[in-house]
Design a protein around this motif. Sequence first.
Motif, mmCIF file in Angstrom:
data_model
loop_
_atom_site.group_PDB
_atom_site.id
_atom_site.type_symbol
_atom_site.label_atom_id
_atom_site.label_comp_id
_atom_site.label_asym_id
_atom_site.label_seq_id
_atom_site.Cartn_x
_atom_site.Cartn_y
_atom_site.Cartn_z
ATOM 1 N N LEU A 293 0.812 -1.217 0.000
ATOM 2 C CA LEU A 293 0.000 0.000 0.000
ATOM 3 C C LEU A 293 0.848 1.270 0.000
ATOM 4 C CD1 LEU A 293 -2.525 -1.168 2.771
ATOM 5 C CD2 LEU A 293 -2.825 -1.334 0.287
ATOM 6 N N LEU B 132 -0.308 4.746 -1.135
ATOM 7 C CA LEU B 132 -1.430 5.403 -0.467
ATOM 8 C C LEU B 132 -1.035 6.061 0.856
ATOM 9 C CD1 LEU B 132 -4.122 2.596 -1.001
ATOM 10 C CD2 LEU B 132 -3.992 4.802 -2.209
ATOM 11 N N ALA C 230 -8.881 4.114 2.534
ATOM 12 C CA ALA C 230 -7.699 3.436 2.002
ATOM 13 C C ALA C 230 -6.415 4.089 2.505
ATOM 14 C CB ALA C 230 -7.746 3.442 0.473
ATOM 15 N N ARG C 231 -6.331 5.423 2.474
ATOM 16 C CA ARG C 231 -5.113 6.112 2.931
ATOM 17 C C ARG C 231 -4.936 5.986 4.444
ATOM 18 N NH1 ARG C 231 -4.289 11.767 1.919
ATOM 19 N NH2 ARG C 231 -6.536 12.080 2.150
#
Length: 243
Positions: free
Chosen positions: A62, A65, A164-165
Amino acid sequence: MIDPWIWLGACIFLAYTLEAMTGFGSVVIALSLGALMLPIKDMLPVLVALNVLMSGFLTWKLRGLIDRSLLLSLILPGMLVGTLLGFGLSPWLSDGALKQGFGVLIMWFALRELLRMGQSKPAGHTPLWMTRLQIGAAGISHGLFASGGPLLVYALAATELDKARFRATLVCVWLSLNSVLTLAFLANGSLAPALPHIASYVPLLAVGVLLGERLHHRVPEQHFRIGIYVLLSITGALLAWRA
């Protein structure tokens, strides 16, 4: 009676599935449930090392992000100082005191979140100095219990990070702090005896991460959070009462 370490394995599977889905909760859930049968100080090296493996994988996946500005300017400085302070205080506290304090902490957090969700209240504006103070308190909790997630989530509630972040930034925090704690456990000699348990739980961790990744995209997060907060409320009460 069930073997305490088998019980901890079931707790690990549940907890790390949830963290893979939401970005936090693995250690606080596994530790609170596991503490019903095992000493906190025996579980911490196991859970922290497993979290480094999981958060390392998720941080890499990830990485695009992650909110690096928020991470480097606000979160990590306060969390790191608080974590070192909490770790330094931990040898002075008995396991009973740790369990009672941890039980009160998670019960407060879970009940507060259930009340907020039930009333559908948005997070209010928090001054920057208060946010820094809350992040420092989260760091102290992380140094004591490797469970700064509840207080950090509370401190960051007013930020504009999307789902998501938020998850990506949190797992990067846990990778950084739990790597420091793992080195501290190695230095004080508590990591080596935990290595057989760590190795035996890695398959559960792998399955939990895969399942959590699927649930992150398919299942409403709020349904899981309600169930987990109810579970944490009950567990926190049990820990505080039995300590």
